[in-house]
Scaffold this motif. Structure first.
Motif, PDB file in Angstrom:
ATOM      1  N   ILE A  25       0.830  -1.199   0.000  1.00  0.00           N
ATOM      2  CA  ILE A  25       0.000   0.000   0.000  1.00  0.00           C
ATOM      3  C   ILE A  25       0.871   1.258   0.000  1.00  0.00           C
ATOM      4  O   ILE A  25       0.644   2.188  -0.777  1.00  0.00           O
ATOM      5  CB  ILE A  25      -0.957   0.005   1.217  1.00  0.00           C
ATOM      6  N   TRP A  26       1.892   1.264   0.869  1.00  0.00           N
ATOM      7  CA  TRP A  26       2.795   2.416   0.917  1.00  0.00           C
ATOM      8  C   TRP A  26       3.540   2.575  -0.400  1.00  0.00           C
ATOM      9  O   TRP A  26       3.776   3.706  -0.855  1.00  0.00           O
ATOM     10  CB  TRP A  26       3.774   2.300   2.074  1.00  0.00           C
ATOM     11  N   ALA A  27       3.919   1.476  -1.016  1.00  0.00           N
ATOM     12  CA  ALA A  27       4.611   1.543  -2.300  1.00  0.00           C
ATOM     13  C   ALA A  27       3.725   2.190  -3.348  1.00  0.00           C
ATOM     14  O   ALA A  27       4.183   3.034  -4.128  1.00  0.00           O
ATOM     15  CB  ALA A  27       5.038   0.145  -2.744  1.00  0.00           C
ATOM     16  N   LEU A  28       2.465   1.817  -3.376  1.00  0.00           N
ATOM     17  CA  LEU A  28       1.544   2.391  -4.350  1.00  0.00           C
ATOM     18  C   LEU A  28       1.341   3.884  -4.102  1.00  0.00           C
ATOM     19  O   LEU A  28       1.369   4.691  -5.032  1.00  0.00           O
ATOM     20  CB  LEU A  28       0.207   1.648  -4.306  1.00  0.00           C
ATOM     21  N   GLY A  67       8.898   4.333  -3.643  1.00  0.00           N
ATOM     22  CA  GLY A  67       7.783   3.439  -3.951  1.00  0.00           C
ATOM     23  C   GLY A  67       8.232   2.198  -4.695  1.00  0.00           C
ATOM     24  O   GLY A  67       7.737   1.102  -4.441  1.00  0.00           O
ATOM     25  N   VAL A  68       9.197   2.349  -5.625  1.00  0.00           N
ATOM     26  CA  VAL A  68       9.727   1.189  -6.355  1.00  0.00           C
ATOM     27  C   VAL A  68      10.469   0.265  -5.396  1.00  0.00           C
ATOM     28  O   VAL A  68      10.296  -0.958  -5.433  1.00  0.00           O
ATOM     29  CB  VAL A  68      10.640   1.654  -7.515  1.00  0.00           C
ATOM     30  N   PHE A  69      11.274   0.851  -4.517  1.00  0.00           N
ATOM     31  CA  PHE A  69      11.994   0.035  -3.536  1.00  0.00           C
ATOM     32  C   PHE A  69      11.015  -0.735  -2.652  1.00  0.00           C
ATOM     33  O   PHE A  69      11.160  -1.945  -2.434  1.00  0.00           O
ATOM     34  CB  PHE A  69      12.904   0.927  -2.679  1.00  0.00           C
ATOM     35  N   LEU A  70      10.001  -0.042  -2.131  1.00  0.00           N
ATOM     36  CA  LEU A  70       9.011  -0.709  -1.276  1.00  0.00           C
ATOM     37  C   LEU A  70       8.186  -1.727  -2.060  1.00  0.00           C
ATOM     38  O   LEU A  70       7.761  -2.750  -1.509  1.00  0.00           O
ATOM     39  CB  LEU A  70       8.081   0.315  -0.632  1.00  0.00           C
ATOM     40  N   GLY A 128      -2.016  -8.432  -1.589  1.00  0.00           N
ATOM     41  CA  GLY A 128      -1.440  -7.147  -1.947  1.00  0.00           C
ATOM     42  C   GLY A 128      -0.526  -7.203  -3.148  1.00  0.00           C
ATOM     43  O   GLY A 128       0.086  -6.194  -3.492  1.00  0.00           O
ATOM     44  N   ALA A 129      -0.394  -8.353  -3.793  1.00  0.00           N
ATOM     45  CA  ALA A 129       0.479  -8.454  -4.961  1.00  0.00           C
ATOM     46  C   ALA A 129       0.061  -7.508  -6.082  1.00  0.00           C
ATOM     47  O   ALA A 129       0.931  -6.888  -6.717  1.00  0.00           O
ATOM     48  CB  ALA A 129       0.530  -9.896  -5.458  1.00  0.00           C
ATOM     49  N   PRO A 130      -1.242  -7.321  -6.367  1.00  0.00           N
ATOM     50  CA  PRO A 130      -1.606  -6.356  -7.410  1.00  0.00           C
ATOM     51  C   PRO A 130      -1.198  -4.919  -7.056  1.00  0.00           C
ATOM     52  O   PRO A 130      -0.814  -4.150  -7.933  1.00  0.00           O
ATOM     53  CB  PRO A 130      -3.126  -6.472  -7.512  1.00  0.00           C
ATOM     54  N   PHE A 131      -1.276  -4.566  -5.774  1.00  0.00           N
ATOM     55  CA  PHE A 131      -0.865  -3.225  -5.360  1.00  0.00           C
ATOM     56  C   PHE A 131       0.636  -3.036  -5.562  1.00  0.00           C
ATOM     57  O   PHE A 131       1.084  -1.989  -6.022  1.00  0.00           O
ATOM     58  CB  PHE A 131      -1.228  -2.969  -3.896  1.00  0.00           C
ATOM     59  N   ALA A 132       1.418  -4.045  -5.200  1.00  0.00           N
ATOM     60  CA  ALA A 132       2.866  -3.953  -5.372  1.00  0.00           C
ATOM     61  C   ALA A 132       3.235  -3.881  -6.845  1.00  0.00           C
ATOM     62  O   ALA A 132       4.119  -3.102  -7.231  1.00  0.00           O
ATOM     63  CB  ALA A 132       3.544  -5.147  -4.696  1.00  0.00           C
ATOM     64  N   THR A 133       2.561  -4.667  -7.678  1.00  0.00           N
ATOM     65  CA  THR A 133       2.845  -4.639  -9.116  1.00  0.00           C
ATOM     66  C   THR A 133       2.467  -3.284  -9.712  1.00  0.00           C
ATOM     67  O   THR A 133       3.226  -2.719 -10.510  1.00  0.00           O
ATOM     68  CB  THR A 133       2.077  -5.766  -9.821  1.00  0.00           C
ATOM     69  N   ALA A 134       1.332  -2.746  -9.328  1.00  0.00           N
ATOM     70  CA  ALA A 134       0.925  -1.421  -9.814  1.00  0.00           C
ATOM     71  C   ALA A 134       1.907  -0.358  -9.346  1.00  0.00           C
ATOM     72  O   ALA A 134       2.235   0.569 -10.100  1.00  0.00           O
ATOM     73  CB  ALA A 134      -0.484  -1.099  -9.335  1.00  0.00           C
ATOM     74  N   ALA A 135       2.383  -0.474  -8.115  1.00  0.00           N
ATOM     75  CA  ALA A 135       3.362   0.486  -7.604  1.00  0.00           C
ATOM     76  C   ALA A 135       4.639   0.433  -8.428  1.00  0.00           C
ATOM     77  O   ALA A 135       5.237   1.480  -8.727  1.00  0.00           O
ATOM     78  CB  ALA A 135       3.661   0.195  -6.137  1.00  0.00           C
TER      79      ALA A 135
END
Length: 150
Positions: free
Chosen positions: A84-87, A99-102, A117-124
């Protein structure tokens, strides 16, 4: 005189109930599900038998049952906070490298812990890398334009 019908025992609380395997009827929820009070003896409880909750069956597949292995117990659905924070940080633009690092960190944690949360990380990652590419291309264009003027 025929052979007796084949039966097997299906666990029902602490008592095994015989089931006729030669019977053509399907086993329904009203026959063998152990919802509510049963005829089997129970351990001492401070709750009267009349006030037993009917929506909480006494079944061996409950997560609190010590007979069920830990890996087979249902896991609590949790969302990875790093995703979530990455996004959020990727969308802001200026903080997209963080955001890319997170996002990479979140994907690693999600694979290890099987959280959501994998879709959120991928979108981020996509958004963060797009912002980084936009800034890099903008800087290249800026320096190229300023070099043409001199």
């Amino acid at each position: 005189m025929g052979a007796p019908p084949a039966t097997t025992a299906i666990p029902r609380g602490n008592v095994a109930a015989p089931v006729d395997l030669d019977d053509d009827r399907t086993v329904g929820a009203d026959e063998h599900d152990d919802f509510g009070p049963s005829d089997s003896p129970r351990a001492y409880s401070a709750v009267d038998d009349d006030s037993i909750h009917l929506d909480r069956p006494d079944r061996p597949d409950r997560p609190s049952d010590p007979e069920v292995p830990v890996a087979a117990r249902p896991r609590k659905a949790t969302l990875n906070r790093n995703a979530i924070w990455a996004l959020v940080l990727s969308v802001l633009g200026i903080t997209s490298p963080i955001g890319v690092f997170l996002g990479h960190q979140a994907r690693t944690q999600i694979r290890r812990t099987r959280e959501f949360g994998a879709p959120f990380a991928t979108a981020a990652l996509w958004i963060g890398y797009a912002w980084i590419a936009f800034v890099v291309l903008g800087l290249i264009a800026y320096f190229w334009i300023t070099a043409q003027g001199s």
